[in-house]
Design a protein around this motif. Sequence first.
Motif, mmCIF file in Angstrom:
data_model
loop_
_atom_site.group_PDB
_atom_site.id
_atom_site.type_symbol
_atom_site.label_atom_id
_atom_site.label_comp_id
_atom_site.label_asym_id
_atom_site.label_seq_id
_atom_site.Cartn_x
_atom_site.Cartn_y
_atom_site.Cartn_z
ATOM 1 N N ALA A 108 56.570 -19.446 22.646
ATOM 2 C CA ALA A 108 56.924 -17.929 23.128
ATOM 3 C C ALA A 108 57.477 -19.354 24.686
ATOM 4 O O ALA A 108 58.156 -18.593 25.112
ATOM 5 C CB ALA A 108 55.801 -17.406 23.746
ATOM 6 N N LEU A 109 56.715 -20.053 24.313
ATOM 7 C CA LEU A 109 56.661 -21.324 25.421
ATOM 8 C C LEU A 109 58.212 -22.643 25.528
ATOM 9 O O LEU A 109 58.904 -22.421 26.241
ATOM 10 C CB LEU A 109 56.024 -21.792 25.773
ATOM 11 N N THR A 110 58.729 -21.892 24.392
ATOM 12 C CA THR A 110 59.810 -23.236 23.672
ATOM 13 C C THR A 110 61.537 -22.298 23.460
ATOM 14 O O THR A 110 62.843 -22.874 23.877
ATOM 15 C CB THR A 110 59.866 -23.984 23.176
ATOM 16 N N TYR A 111 61.108 -20.440 23.272
ATOM 17 C CA TYR A 111 61.993 -20.225 22.599
ATOM 18 C C TYR A 111 63.603 -19.883 23.490
ATOM 19 O O TYR A 111 65.022 -20.229 22.664
ATOM 20 C CB TYR A 111 62.279 -18.830 22.246
ATOM 21 N N LYS A 112 63.424 -19.874 24.738
ATOM 22 C CA LYS A 112 64.772 -19.973 24.833
ATOM 23 C C LYS A 112 65.407 -21.209 25.362
ATOM 24 O O LYS A 112 66.592 -21.539 26.206
ATOM 25 C CB LYS A 112 64.274 -19.850 27.304
ATOM 26 N N GLN A 113 65.374 -22.593 24.704
ATOM 27 C CA GLN A 113 65.567 -23.645 24.833
ATOM 28 C C GLN A 113 65.408 -24.484 23.342
ATOM 29 O O GLN A 113 66.679 -25.372 23.132
ATOM 30 C CB GLN A 113 64.586 -25.230 25.340
ATOM 31 N N VAL A 114 65.057 -23.629 22.615
ATOM 32 C CA VAL A 114 65.227 -24.159 20.942
ATOM 33 C C VAL A 114 65.276 -22.546 19.709
ATOM 34 O O VAL A 114 64.721 -22.449 19.608
ATOM 35 C CB VAL A 114 63.645 -24.818 20.961
ATOM 36 N N ILE B 192 60.835 -16.665 15.656
ATOM 37 C CA ILE B 192 61.140 -14.948 16.470
ATOM 38 C C ILE B 192 61.175 -13.888 15.001
ATOM 39 O O ILE B 192 61.212 -12.882 15.210
ATOM 40 C CB ILE B 192 60.848 -15.785 17.549
ATOM 41 N N ARG B 193 63.179 -14.389 14.960
ATOM 42 C CA ARG B 193 63.485 -13.253 14.383
ATOM 43 C C ARG B 193 63.110 -13.080 13.268
ATOM 44 O O ARG B 193 62.776 -12.003 12.609
ATOM 45 C CB ARG B 193 65.171 -13.880 13.957
ATOM 46 N N GLU C 123 70.920 -17.387 18.565
ATOM 47 C CA GLU C 123 71.996 -18.422 18.977
ATOM 48 C C GLU C 123 71.687 -18.337 20.258
ATOM 49 O O GLU C 123 71.928 -19.705 20.298
ATOM 50 C CB GLU C 123 73.464 -17.644 18.865
ATOM 51 N N GLU C 124 70.999 -17.540 21.141
ATOM 52 C CA GLU C 124 70.626 -17.911 22.171
ATOM 53 C C GLU C 124 69.835 -16.417 22.294
ATOM 54 O O GLU C 124 69.708 -15.444 22.141
ATOM 55 C CB GLU C 124 72.393 -17.639 23.421
ATOM 56 N N SER C 125 68.943 -17.174 24.375
ATOM 57 C CA SER C 125 67.759 -16.151 24.202
ATOM 58 C C SER C 125 67.912 -14.925 24.506
ATOM 59 O O SER C 125 66.935 -14.799 24.417
ATOM 60 C CB SER C 125 66.740 -17.685 25.159
ATOM 61 N N HIS C 126 68.744 -14.712 25.096
ATOM 62 C CA HIS C 126 69.080 -13.357 26.062
ATOM 63 C C HIS C 126 68.993 -12.335 24.731
ATOM 64 O O HIS C 126 68.821 -11.094 24.968
ATOM 65 C CB HIS C 126 70.452 -12.798 26.619
ATOM 66 N N SER C 127 69.530 -12.784 23.582
ATOM 67 C CA SER C 127 69.572 -12.095 22.222
ATOM 68 C C SER C 127 68.263 -11.436 21.961
ATOM 69 O O SER C 127 67.472 -10.111 21.445
ATOM 70 C CB SER C 127 70.257 -12.341 21.030
ATOM 71 N N ILE C 128 67.661 -12.578 22.126
ATOM 72 C CA ILE C 128 66.462 -12.081 20.984
ATOM 73 C C ILE C 128 65.174 -11.746 22.387
ATOM 74 O O ILE C 128 63.834 -11.076 22.077
ATOM 75 C CB ILE C 128 65.497 -13.753 21.027
#
Length: 219
Positions: free
Chosen positions: A147-153, A160-161, A178-183
């Motif tokens: 939860a701390l790294t998914y925006k970068q990694v 998470i998917r 591919e990018e965090s906004h979709s997550i």
Amino acid sequence: MRVIGIDLSGPSNHKDTVLTVFEQKQNELQFVKWMSNISDQEILTEIYEQSQLDEVVIGIDAPLSYEDGGGDRKGDRELRKFIVSLGMKPGSIMPPTLNRMVYLTLRGIKLSREIENLNVKYPISIVEVHPGAVIGSRLSKQDIEVALTYKQVRSARSFIRTWFTEQKLTQIPIEIEEESHSIDACAAALGAWHWKDPKYKPKWIFKAQPPLHPYDYCC
């Protein structure tokens, strides 16, 4: 029931705005579609079209109100304490009137009121959601780093998917990673589903305080 998750960006930044649509079938949410780089009108059109099919529940990742006088809303302070207790960083909860947040807040307030004014066939309900907290509050303690790294990694987003399937969000395409906004848009849908469906409940909720704060705030 249709569940829509929206990761909203400021009004001049359509490219970072993502909307996901899920359909509840039995005890799961099945992925229907996603849209990115979208305007307010495109969001409203999609919500209207979904509302012609079934009841719609919308989780929006953006402030839908602000504190008169500025600074944190009470809900922001409470949520910040909650995520810190999970081992997450407090900085992801920012006051809606902070300089870097004001345009997002403006768009969230405007869009939510426009949704309320749509001429729909089935009812629509709206909740403000914090996607990072949705994820962090449902992960096991040993996995909180995700939860701390998914925006970068990318590998964290891949985790998470897969984890979304365990949360009964199914058929999510690999491109979501591919990018965090979709997550975040998928997580907003998960939070909204647990808020609305009586078989579930949010991990944290701050109830609406109308007229100034007209929407529940949850994760």
